[in-house]
Scaffold this motif. Structure first.
Motif, PDB file in Angstrom:
ATOM      1  N   GLU A  56     -10.171  -7.995  -0.154  1.00  0.00           N
ATOM      2  CA  GLU A  56      -9.621  -8.335  -1.459  1.00  0.00           C
ATOM      3  C   GLU A  56      -8.141  -8.003  -1.546  1.00  0.00           C
ATOM      4  O   GLU A  56      -7.387  -8.679  -2.255  1.00  0.00           O
ATOM      5  CB  GLU A  56     -10.370  -7.577  -2.566  1.00  0.00           C
ATOM      6  N   ARG A  57      -7.728  -6.974  -0.819  1.00  0.00           N
ATOM      7  CA  ARG A  57      -6.325  -6.558  -0.913  1.00  0.00           C
ATOM      8  C   ARG A  57      -5.932  -5.779   0.342  1.00  0.00           C
ATOM      9  O   ARG A  57      -6.801  -5.239   1.046  1.00  0.00           O
ATOM     10  CB  ARG A  57      -6.099  -5.689  -2.148  1.00  0.00           C
ATOM     11  N   SER A  95      -2.702  -8.159  -3.240  1.00  0.00           N
ATOM     12  CA  SER A  95      -4.015  -8.770  -3.380  1.00  0.00           C
ATOM     13  C   SER A  95      -4.044 -10.120  -2.677  1.00  0.00           C
ATOM     14  O   SER A  95      -3.006 -10.733  -2.418  1.00  0.00           O
ATOM     15  CB  SER A  95      -4.372  -8.951  -4.861  1.00  0.00           C
ATOM     16  N   GLU A  97      -4.881 -12.758  -3.949  1.00  0.00           N
ATOM     17  CA  GLU A  97      -4.409 -13.774  -4.898  1.00  0.00           C
ATOM     18  C   GLU A  97      -2.896 -13.779  -5.012  1.00  0.00           C
ATOM     19  O   GLU A  97      -2.315 -14.629  -5.683  1.00  0.00           O
ATOM     20  CB  GLU A  97      -5.004 -13.545  -6.291  1.00  0.00           C
TER      21      GLU A  97
END
Length: 577
Positions: A56-57, A95, A97
């Motif tokens: 995720e990160r 992250s 994202e």
């Protein structure tokens, strides 16, 4: 420094020595991620593509030992950070994202603060830095930073004067090229101001005139209503049979007064009837005065409407969004100021022209001062680089700085020439290399082979690093294209630099790695599903195996091990003596 889920690195801890730390490993093992991690801690750009697949990160955490008087510590504390026994903990999270967060000393901070702190913490020198150093602007910047205050002082004054000269020149250009437009603007302002001045409007006047016009336009109806109202309250002498409110109220008051002493409630009502009588008399009197004062003059009504028409025209031309006379008055005030400014343009042109001439003369003096300081620093810088090249197995190479000026008819008058100038002065700066005695100096990008260029750039960077007041230097494969004896000398030079600063080197050369105080290897294993990398600190025996691998491609090659042990002995010998 701890690295988690960054590139091929799953979870690794990097412990750097106070002196010379080298990082090695097979191609693709993740050595670059060590450099990238440090870049993230220093405020580098966060790329979500760096996050390890499936995570995720990515997280990078670092612990920096700082002296008590460190400007980095002071700036961090100012930002709300807390020190941990003289150490500063920093972290960066990226992250998948694309979001990025930074923490310093337990406090969330903007990423820009990491970059600010990084300028005083680490100087990074890599292959990309070499390419940047090949650019003239970068070479001029390196020379100016090496020169220090001798250039920085006059250059700061020069830049301030340069900015002011640009402002003055732009204003003069506007004043001279837009003279016709400004004359037209002035004429329109004069016409409008004369029109407003002739009308002499007063803020709020239109509201009072609107009320007066309303009253004058209905004067007959208003007068009739006032007369009828007065008659209904106080009676009409022309009609004695009319029963008015005052008569009826008097009858009621007398009836109640006759028996008020028998009941307190009725006595109170009698008093209220008396109050009503006074109020009724007052209203009746006011109605009579209103009827007498009411002016039904048609001429006055015409004058009011004419004045309203004048004001409406002014509002339409010079009013704002609210459509009021106050806006017209405000426009006139601003217009008068603007007209005074336009009328004073001729005087401004004369003043600005004089300032322009003065600024050019001052810039020429400052540019000469900057050039002299650069020339002095260039000699010292070139001599220091040449000394470094001698230690890097290029004893006959000489590096010089070429300081040139370009002719420009619109430039500054300097030393009998009219030369081009810009925000950095009048000098064109280039690093020149003469690799052999008798060879003409040429720009380093053209005058050096691949291996020579790496050594020249390393020498430049080492000298430049000595002028940077930072405690740590990171060299990322700046020894590319170098081998043999030159590689040994590079390792020896980096070890010498590490005596006064912390040096971290990412390399593929065993000759360089042998000189390190601490040897870290990035190891990669593949379990069939996830690639993980770890960073391991090598023992003396493990260093021999790693150097053997780097030399011969085989960890257990007898010839490779013998060569590796010889390298380590060579590297340790000078520091023992």
């Amino acid at each position: 420094m701890r690295i988690r889920d960054l590139g091929v690195i799953d979870d690794a801890v990097v412990e750097l020595a106070p002196g010379f730390t080298v990082v090695t490993g097979e191609t693709g093992a993740g050595k670059t991620m060590v450099v990238t991690s440090l870049g993230l801690l220093l405020g580098g750009r966060a790329d979500p593509g760096l996050v390890r697949h499936g995570a995720e990160r990515a997280v990078v955490e670092g612990r920096l030992a700082l002296p008590a008087d460190s400007p980095v510590a002071a700036r961090a504390v100012e930002a709300g950070a807390e020190l941990d026994e003289g150490a500063l903990l920093i972290s960066r999270t990226v992250s998948a994202e694309g979001r990025s967060r930074a923490h310093v000393g337990g406090r969330s901070v903007p990423v820009g603060l990491l970059a600010e702190l990084g300028e005083d913490l680490v100087a990074v020198h890599g292959q990309s830095d070499q390419q940047r150093l090949l650019r003239p602007a970068r070479q001029r910047g390196a020379l100016d930073r090496y020169a220090g205050q001798a250039v920085a002082g006059p250059l700061a004054r020069y830049r301030a004067g340069y900015r002011r000269l640009r402002e003055v020149a732009e204003t003069l250009e506007e004043l001279t090229t837009r003279a016709r437009e400004r004359a037209q603007e002035a004429d329109l302002l004069r016409f409008g101001l004369d029109e407003v001045a002739a009308a002499e409007p007063v803020a709020g006047e239109e509201i009072e005139l609107a009320a007066e016009a309303q009253r004058l336009g209905h004067a007959d109806a208003l007068s009739s209503a006032a007369v009828l109202g007065h008659a209904a309250l106080a009676g009409d002498p022309a009609d004695p049979d009319l029963v008015d409110a005052g008569t009826l109220l008097g009858q009621a008051r007398r009836a109640v007064d006759a028996v008020r002493e028998h009941d307190e409630r009725l006595a109170a009502l009698a008093d209220r009837l008396t109050e009503v009588g006074y109020l009724l008399a007052d209203v009746a009197g006011d109605l009579a005065l209103y009827a007498d004062d009411l002016d039904a003059d048609p001429a006055r009504l015409a004058a009011v409407e004419e004045r309203r028409a004048v004001l409406a025209q002014l509002i339409r031309k010079y009013g704002g969004a609210e459509g009021t006379v106050a806006e017209v008055v405000a426009w006139a005030e601003q217009g008068a100021l603007r007209l005074a400014e336009l009328d004073g343009d001729d005087d401004r042109v004369e003043e600005l022209s004089a300032e322009h001439t003065r600024l050019r003369a001052e810039l020429a003096e400052l540019a000469a001062e900057v050039s002299a300081a650069r020339a002095a620093a260039a000699g010292e810088f070139a001599e220091a680089v040449s000394v470094e090249l001698t230690e890097l197995a290029m004893p006959h190479a000489r590096v010089t700085f070429g300081l040139t000026r370009l002719d420009d008819p619109d430039g500054l008058e300097l030393d009998g020439r009219t030369v081009a100038y810009g925000p950095h002065g009048v000098d064109e700066v280039a690093v020149l290399l003469a690799p052999n005695p008798g060879a003409p100096p040429r720009p380093i990008a053209k005058g050096a082979s691949g291996g020579e260029l790496s050594r020249v750039m390393l020498a430049v960077e080492v000298v430049f690093a000595g002028a940077d007041p930072v405690p740590t230097y990171l060299f990322d494969e700046v020894d590319a294209g170098v081998g043999g004896k030159a590689a040994v000398e590079i390792g020896r030079r980096l070890a010498k630099l590490a005596r006064s600063a912390q040096v971290v080197v990412v390399t593929h050369l065993p000759q360089v790695a042998a000189f390190a105080d601490r040897h870290l290897v990035v190891e990669k294993t593949n379990d069939g599903t996830v690639t993980r990398s770890g960073v391991k600190t090598l023992t003396d025996e493990e260093r021999v195996r790693e150097l053997s691998r780097m030399l011969a491609g085989l960890e257990d090659s007898e010839l490779g091990r013998a060569h590796a042990e010889e390298l380590l002995a060579t590297a340790r010998a000078p520091r023992q003596g």
